[in-house]
Design a protein around this motif. Structure first.
Motif, mmCIF file in Angstrom:
data_model
loop_
_atom_site.group_PDB
_atom_site.id
_atom_site.type_symbol
_atom_site.label_atom_id
_atom_site.label_comp_id
_atom_site.label_asym_id
_atom_site.label_seq_id
_atom_site.Cartn_x
_atom_site.Cartn_y
_atom_site.Cartn_z
ATOM 1 N N ARG A 52 -16.068 2.831 4.092
ATOM 2 C CA ARG A 52 -15.579 3.726 3.030
ATOM 3 C C ARG A 52 -16.391 5.020 3.001
ATOM 4 N N CYS A 53 -17.698 4.921 3.135
ATOM 5 C CA CYS A 53 -18.527 6.130 3.142
ATOM 6 C C CYS A 53 -18.260 6.978 4.391
ATOM 7 N N MET A 54 -18.124 6.325 5.541
ATOM 8 C CA MET A 54 -17.859 7.077 6.760
ATOM 9 C C MET A 54 -16.535 7.818 6.677
ATOM 10 N N LEU A 55 -15.521 7.176 6.139
ATOM 11 C CA LEU A 55 -14.217 7.832 6.004
ATOM 12 C C LEU A 55 -14.289 9.011 5.046
ATOM 13 N N ASN A 56 -15.094 8.856 3.988
ATOM 14 C CA ASN A 56 -15.199 9.945 3.024
ATOM 15 C C ASN A 56 -16.074 11.082 3.555
ATOM 16 N N PHE A 98 -6.893 3.757 8.588
ATOM 17 C CA PHE A 98 -7.374 5.125 8.804
ATOM 18 C C PHE A 98 -8.623 5.130 9.684
ATOM 19 N N PHE A 99 -9.519 4.173 9.444
ATOM 20 C CA PHE A 99 -10.751 4.105 10.223
ATOM 21 C C PHE A 99 -10.443 3.847 11.699
ATOM 22 N N ALA A 100 -9.499 2.981 11.951
ATOM 23 C CA ALA A 100 -9.125 2.693 13.334
ATOM 24 C C ALA A 100 -8.556 3.929 14.022
ATOM 25 N N PHE A 122 -5.217 13.825 10.002
ATOM 26 C CA PHE A 122 -4.477 13.194 8.911
ATOM 27 C C PHE A 122 -5.267 12.025 8.323
ATOM 28 N N SER A 123 -5.842 11.202 9.199
ATOM 29 C CA SER A 123 -6.594 10.041 8.721
ATOM 30 C C SER A 123 -7.829 10.467 7.930
ATOM 31 N N ALA A 124 -8.550 11.491 8.436
ATOM 32 C CA ALA A 124 -9.765 11.938 7.746
ATOM 33 C C ALA A 124 -9.457 12.490 6.366
#
Length: 1045
Positions: free
Chosen positions: A169-173, A313-315, A485-487
């Protein structure tokens, strides 16, 4: 012999449904329970198993999974009693659980009273066993209900580990649109070296904050609320409340920011394929509103669906990064070379190491301001702390790992993109060099001539001109678009989940009004659906603005402000040396946290000074509101620990300072009984001590059977004082008599260092003629012993009395108003009413009124060091007494009246006291009116010892039987003094009938004066007055001075 149930166990059984335990059948019912289970009451192991079976099924349905495991552990512990006693228990988890936070029954260890009175083996009665069995017939059903509760607990809420709940979650944010669209451009401007410096500076701030978060989150169990929860529980509601509002709002705006970033990318694609919906601006709004609506629906579906979406999204992001790094290894085609990509080249790398600022505002801090928002997602995992399996482990581990991996990705992207792509390229295939053609620039050595577009500044490609460089470099361009888009969507989704979670915790704390509506939770995860909708509308409002440049500065400053306060929390909690600060995470330093505070605040103003002012202005406004309202919460904050440290330090340092008359303050011990019973006495003393000196309300309990005051009664009376805005301590004391408690406890032990009372204030004993001789002796002896202890004494008298217990049915202090023969049950009932009375409306007293332009008359008959003058001066500093004029009455003679008046005026001027008038009483030596003297003698008539015609032996026997009575000889010897008291009362009634307050010098009791006669003097001095009267006497030491040293 059987086992006697503890007090807590009996209370627990009373809460079991369909079970009625009457006091008369208690032991027989308990024995019936044992018989019904066919258990041996003499077997220790069976007995403890039986205790466990009885106690543990009855928990509320809201227990979570971690509470269930705690329950099992504590259940296992219960089977082992202490080696000292069967009733005495071994340490157990349940004894330390916060019932209000977990929603479960809190089990209590046996009290000291139970441990002292109980025995291990007590034979249980068998009478009435049939009825007892009938009363306990519902117990199996209750046990079945407990089993049903445990089955319901099987549908436990979703909980996440440190990888999915925090790190991913932190990495995606952290990875946002800047990673794909701005990092390459920043590298072209600042160069690889300065770009790494920018990245490391940002990581420094976030890493320091992450260390502070790790320390705070491991210093106790963390529930939902994220950054707000940690700050508020560490620094208190005064700081936590404003941060909760600002941080929730910043998360809502962050959702809008990333949604707009996504919408702009979609708009660019629509323009590229000629599929514009309306126009470029409105297309961003339309796509943004549709996107945030979709994100809202995902959030409303629950945390489980939201987590699955984040993993997707992470994938996609992982595939995009792999696609990019693989693309850097693929040899560049002529088409890619035309746009500036040549693969790894040492010459390109060396050239891009140094900065190349372009544009009027291009500088290091401008680039830092653009990049820093890509590092602010470190609290995404902490924001959903209530949905984590083990927040104490997940938050530190997941947050630090997320910072580590994202930092590597930023450094890797900036280094590889700077080693593969030139700053400027034309994108034209015609610019390739064939043969020996002279040209200048980086491209010449690589077979391309970009010098013309460089000179004309018309290059459209390269690091400095094309934001889509990562798409060009990658092996498959559409995957980079998917990564963008995912980021953006993952960051927007994280923000739209974080904001409601934090705001829900703030709403449930009831710090601010009118927001509790949004704190309601739904479902097994207690999802804040109402807060989700509120966040949605806030995000839509900012999406409709459609301008990232207007939104970004506020977000960065709000997050930096939150980071600074998190570091303040860690620093302050560390330096207070509170025993409660025991974080299991040891890799932190309070000095590093302080450095994080400084650098965060500095960066706020360097990035955008007006946004920093807005952030601080909003926080100070919300802070002022919380300080003004003083919410009734107590979280054991470090502010409380710091206050204690300061008070302790100052008290110790003050003890080493010698007293000086210039610093004298009237520090008062006020014998109020329960303060709500004598509100006038409390209000009067508070009028001249509030914010100036010490005030202690002493409550003397002379009930031998009630040596311990219930804690809830003490807390209720303290709340009563706080609601009345009286700055005073409340201290109850128990003892056999007033004099014993006073001499052995109050005057000798109360206070701390220099913060000890120097004045004893009591109410005038209006019932002195009806009370018992022992009670009157206690009262006079208290005055005598107070003078012996070098205290001043004040007695306040009001026409209607001070005790309002008859009006409020409150508790009456036996030291002043009650007889020893009072019924015990009546006393206990009064105690209960006294504690409940604090919830009633506050009683208004005369001292709460504006006194207007009345006078304060001071009859300074005896010089006591100046206390008699100091008290009215302090009163006139108050708003209610400010318009009153002080008049001083002194004793003099007719011949030198004017000279004596001038001397007193001169003395008062040297004291710098604003006295309106000085009046010399010249008739004090005259005899009083006959009727007044006769009234005085009639007052003493019931207490006279008729010894006129008796023999000496008979008189001595009467004196032995009635020691409190006054003989004719004593009356005659002290008659001149009695006449002076009566005459002074005549003067007071003549001059002060319209005064707001009258102060009279208190006569010091002498050994040759009987107690009854002395009490009659005090009564005579203040009788007939409609205004409050204060009999006052200092300890004969100066409290006023006109010297400077």
């Amino acid at each position: 012999m059987g086992h006697r149930p503890s007090k807590h166990t009996l209370q627990t059984l009373e809460t079991i449904p369909q079970v009625s335990l009457s006091s008369g059948k208690l032991f027989s019912s308990w024995n019936s329970l044992f018989q019904g289970q066919h258990l041996c009451p003499h077997c220790p192991q069976t007995r403890h198993q039986r205790w466990s079976n009885i106690l543990f099924p009855y928990y509320t349905e809201s227990e979570t999974s971690d509470q269930t495991s705690e329950h099992q552990d504590s259940k296992q512990d219960l089977r082992s009693p202490s080696i000292y006693s069967v009733i005495d228990t071994v340490p157990q988890l349940d004894f330390y659980i916060n019932a209000t936070a977990t929603g479960r029954y809190r089990r209590s260890r046996p009290s000291l009273e139970v441990l002292r009175k109980a025995t291990d083996d007590v034979e249980l009665g068998t009478e009435g066993s049939g009825e007892g069995t009938a009363e306990l017939a519902g117990t199996p059903e209750s046990a079945q209900g407990g089993a049903n509760n445990r089955r319901k607990a099987a549908a436990q809420p979703v909980r996440f580990g440190w990888i999915t709940g925090v790190m991913i979650r932190c990495m995606l944010n952290i990875w946002g649109v800047i990673t794909f669209l701005r990092l390459s451009w920043i590298t072209s401007q600042a160069g690889i070296l300065l770009t790494w410096l920018i990245i490391l500076m940002s990581v420094l701030v976030t890493s320091i904050t992450a260390l502070s978060v790790s320390a705070i989150s491991t210093n106790g169990k963390v529930y939902s609320g994220g950054a707000y929860f940690m700050i508020s529980r560490t620094l208190g509601p005064e700081v936590g409340g404003p941060i909760g509002v600002v941080y929730s709002f910043a998360n809502a705006i962050g959702c809008a920011l990333h949604t707009v970033g996504f919408s702009e990318t979609v708009r660019d694609l629509l323009i590229e394929y000629n599929a514009v919906i309306v126009d470029p601006v409105n297309d961003v709004r339309i796509v943004g509103v549709a996107t945030v609506t979709m994100l809202l629906l995902i959030s409303l579906a629950g945390m489980e669906w939201e987590a699955k979406t984040q993993i997707l999204f992470f994938a996609i992001l992982m595939v995009s990064f792999v696609n990019y790094f693989v693309g850097t290894l693929i040899p560049a085609t002529p088409e890619k070379q035309s746009v500036g990509f040549f693969g790894y080249n040492s010459e390109i790398f060396v050239t891009n190491l140094m900065p190349n600022w372009r544009g009027p505002e291009a500088n290091f801090f401008q680039m830092f301001a653009i990049f820093f928002p890509s590092a602010i997602g470190i609290l995404s995992g902490a924001n959903i702390s209530g949905d984590l399996k083990d927040p104490e482990i997940a938050i530190p581990k997941g947050t630090l790992m997320a910072i580590f991996w994202t930092t590597l990705s930023y450094l890797g992207i900036s280094a590889t993109i700077g080693a593969c792509v030139v700053r400027d390229a034309s994108g034209s295939m015609n610019d390739s060099i064939s043969g020996n053609v002279s040209c200048e620039g980086m491209g010449c050595n690589l077979g391309w001539d970009f010098s013309q577009c460089e000179m004309n500044q018309t290059c459209k490609y390269g690091l400095a001109n094309n934001f889509q460089v990562l798409t060009t470099v990658s092996g498959f361009g559409p995957l980079i678009t998917a990564g963008i888009f995912s980021a953006t969507l993952s960051s927007a989704l994280a923000f739209i989940v974080s904001a409601p979670k934090v705001f829900q915790c703030l709403c449930r704390d009831n710090i601010y009004p009118y927001i509790g509506f949004f704190g309601k939770g739904y479902g097994k995860n207690q999802e804040p659906f109402r807060a989700y909708v509120l966040t949605y509308f806030i995000a839509v409002a900012f999406i409709l603005i459609g301008d990232l440049n207007s939104i970004a500065p506020l977000i960065s400053n709000f997050f930096l402000c939150s980071y600074s306060l998190i570091n303040v929390s860690c620093f302050h909690a560390s330096i207070t040396n509170s025993p409660g600060w025991r974080p299991s995470f040891k890799y932190y330093s309070h000095w590093v946290a302080l450095f994080g505070v400084v650098i965060s605040v500095v960066l706020m103003f360097l990035l955008n000074w007006w946004a920093a002012l807005i952030a601080f202005g909003l926080i100070f406004f919300l802070l002022g509101y919380v300080i003004y309202k003083k919410p009734a919460v107590n979280w054991g904050s470090s502010v409380q620990a710091g206050t204690y440290n300061m008070a302790l330090s100052y008290s110790v340092s003050l003890s080493g300072v010698e007293d000086h008359v210039k610093n004298f303050r009237p520090q008062c011990l006020v014998l109020t009984g329960p303060p709500n019973v004598r509100p006038a006495l409390v209000d009067f003393v508070s009028s001249f001590t509030k914010n100036i000196s010490l005030m202690i309300c002493g409550d003397i309990l002379m009930d031998n059977d009630k040596s311990v005051v219930p804690q809830h009664n003490i807390e209720a009376l303290v709340k009563w004082l706080n609601r009345r805005k009286v700055r005073s301590f409340y201290t109850p004391f128990a003892g056999a008599s007033l004099r014993e408690v006073r001499s052995s406890h109050l005057l000798q032990a109360i206070g701390l260092g220099k913060l000890k009372p120097n004045i004893l204030i009591m109410g005038f004993k209006t019932s002195w003629q009806e009370c018992s001789p022992h009670s009157l002796e206690d009262y006079i002896s208290t005055i005598n012993d107070t003078f012996d202890s070098n205290y001043g004494v004040c007695l306040l008298r009001m026409m209607d009395g001070l005790d309002i217990s008859e009006d409020t049915e409150g508790e009456v202090n036996t030291a002043f108003e009650m007889e020893e023969s009072e019924d015990e049950d009546h006393r206990i009932q009064k105690d209960h009413v006294a504690s409940d009375d604090t919830t009633k409306e506050q009683i208004h007293t005369v001292f709460q009124n504006n006194q207007g332009k009345k006078t304060i008359d001071v009859y300074w008959v005896s010089d006591d060091g100046g206390l008699t003058l100091l008290v009215p001066y302090l009163l006139t500093r108050r708003k209610r007494w400010r318009q009153c004029k002080v008049r001083v009455f002194i004793v003099g003679d007719q011949q030198s009246m004017e000279e004596q008046r001038k001397e007193m005026v001169s003395l008062l001027q040297k004291f710098r006291l604003d006295v309106h008038d000085v009046i010399v009483m010249t008739d004090t030596e005259r005899r009083p009116h006959t009727k007044n003297m006769m009234r005085f003698e009639e007052t003493l008539e019931p207490f006279r010892l008729r010894d006129g015609l008796m023999e000496e032996v008979t008189v001595q026997e009467l004196r032995k039987d009635f020691p409190w009575k006054v003989t004719a000889k004593e009356l005659e010897a002290l008659r001149p003094k009695s006449e002076k008291k009566v005459k002074l009362n005549e003067i007071i009634r003549r001059h002060s009938k319209d005064a707001a307050l009258v102060l009279v010098s208190l006569p010091v009791p002498q050994t040759d004066c009987p107690n009854i006669l002395y009490m009659a003097w005090l009564d005579t001095l203040t009788s007939g007055l409609h205004c409050p009267a204060l009999l006052i006497r200092g300890n004969q030491q100066n409290v006023l001075t006109f010297y400077c040293q």
